[in-house]
Design an enzyme around this catalytic site. Sequence first.
Site, mmCIF file in Angstrom:
data_model
loop_
_atom_site.group_PDB
_atom_site.id
_atom_site.type_symbol
_atom_site.label_atom_id
_atom_site.label_comp_id
_atom_site.label_asym_id
_atom_site.label_seq_id
_atom_site.Cartn_x
_atom_site.Cartn_y
_atom_site.Cartn_z
ATOM 1 N N HIS A 1 7.949 -30.588 10.445
ATOM 2 C CA HIS A 1 7.355 -29.275 10.140
ATOM 3 C C HIS A 1 6.270 -29.411 9.077
ATOM 4 C CE1 HIS A 1 10.456 -27.742 12.650
ATOM 5 N NE2 HIS A 1 11.407 -28.203 11.849
ATOM 6 N N CYS B 1 3.385 -2.995 4.042
ATOM 7 C CA CYS B 1 2.553 -1.845 4.406
ATOM 8 C C CYS B 1 3.312 -1.070 5.478
ATOM 9 C CB CYS B 1 1.146 -2.282 4.832
ATOM 10 S SG CYS B 1 1.032 -3.302 6.300
ATOM 11 N N HIS C 1 10.750 -23.680 9.271
ATOM 12 C CA HIS C 1 9.753 -24.377 10.092
ATOM 13 C C HIS C 1 8.328 -24.227 9.578
ATOM 14 C CE1 HIS C 1 12.230 -24.780 14.069
ATOM 15 N NE2 HIS C 1 12.944 -25.097 12.990
ATOM 16 N N ASP D 1 0.875 -1.175 0.000
ATOM 17 C CA ASP D 1 0.000 0.000 0.000
ATOM 18 C C ASP D 1 0.912 1.226 0.000
ATOM 19 O OD1 ASP D 1 0.905 0.301 2.601
ATOM 20 O OD2 ASP D 1 -1.088 0.328 3.520
ATOM 21 N N HIS D 2 0.317 2.404 0.191
ATOM 22 C CA HIS D 2 1.102 3.648 0.193
ATOM 23 C C HIS D 2 2.144 3.647 1.316
ATOM 24 C CE1 HIS D 2 -2.373 4.006 2.798
ATOM 25 N NE2 HIS D 2 -1.734 4.946 3.482
ATOM 26 N N GLY E 1 -1.363 -5.312 8.896
ATOM 27 C CA GLY E 1 -2.584 -5.434 8.097
ATOM 28 C C GLY E 1 -2.404 -6.390 6.929
ATOM 29 N N MET E 2 -1.268 -6.286 6.264
ATOM 30 C CA MET E 2 -0.995 -7.176 5.132
ATOM 31 C C MET E 2 -0.959 -8.632 5.586
ATOM 32 S SD MET E 2 -0.827 -5.728 2.204
ATOM 33 C CE MET E 2 -0.191 -4.400 1.158
ATOM 34 N N THR F 1 3.160 -1.156 8.827
ATOM 35 C CA THR F 1 3.647 -2.021 9.908
ATOM 36 C C THR F 1 3.857 -3.468 9.470
ATOM 37 O OG1 THR F 1 1.369 -2.557 10.504
ATOM 38 C CG2 THR F 1 2.393 -0.687 11.658
ATOM 39 N N GLY F 2 3.238 -3.852 8.370
ATOM 40 C CA GLY F 2 3.224 -5.253 7.935
ATOM 41 C C GLY F 2 2.080 -6.035 8.572
#
Length: 141
Positions: free
Chosen positions: A133, A65, A98, A8-9, A70-71, A67-68
């Site tokens: 894993h 994004c 893992h 995003d922006h 929301g994505m 903060t990362g």
Amino acid sequence: MKVVIGSDHGGYSLKEVILPLLKELGHEVIDVGCHNEESVDYPGYADLVCEKIDKGESDMGILICGTGIGMSMAANKHKGIRAALCSEHFTAQMSREHNDANVLCLGERVTGPGVAMEIVRTWLNTPFGGGRHQRRIALFS
Ligand code: RB5
């Protein structure tokens, strides 16, 4: 490898840093946008990236994004997507080894460009460990 990237922006500037790195590393890159800093809604870009992976048009995805967060929330709504939000090298490595993460999420307002580039290099170069894993990720509903 085919790598699809979207932001995003709030993640646009970091995407512009990561794009040339992906090309330098020899990956085939699909950039689904956004293409400037005008305000947009991140879930739509998460969907575009995840759909490319769902359809087999890309092997791995990167979402950025502010903060990362929301994505990663939006990406993990997709069945078959294992999105990992990483802000340092160790979790990037572990998310591959893992968790077989197929989407890397970064936060431009959290992680500087130098660290983000190291995370991307590590994440793309680390193979899945398989074995126990594989059994554990198969338990995801
Ligand atoms: C946009 O201002 C910001 O909310 C977005 O980039 C992201 O950080 C959301 O999780």
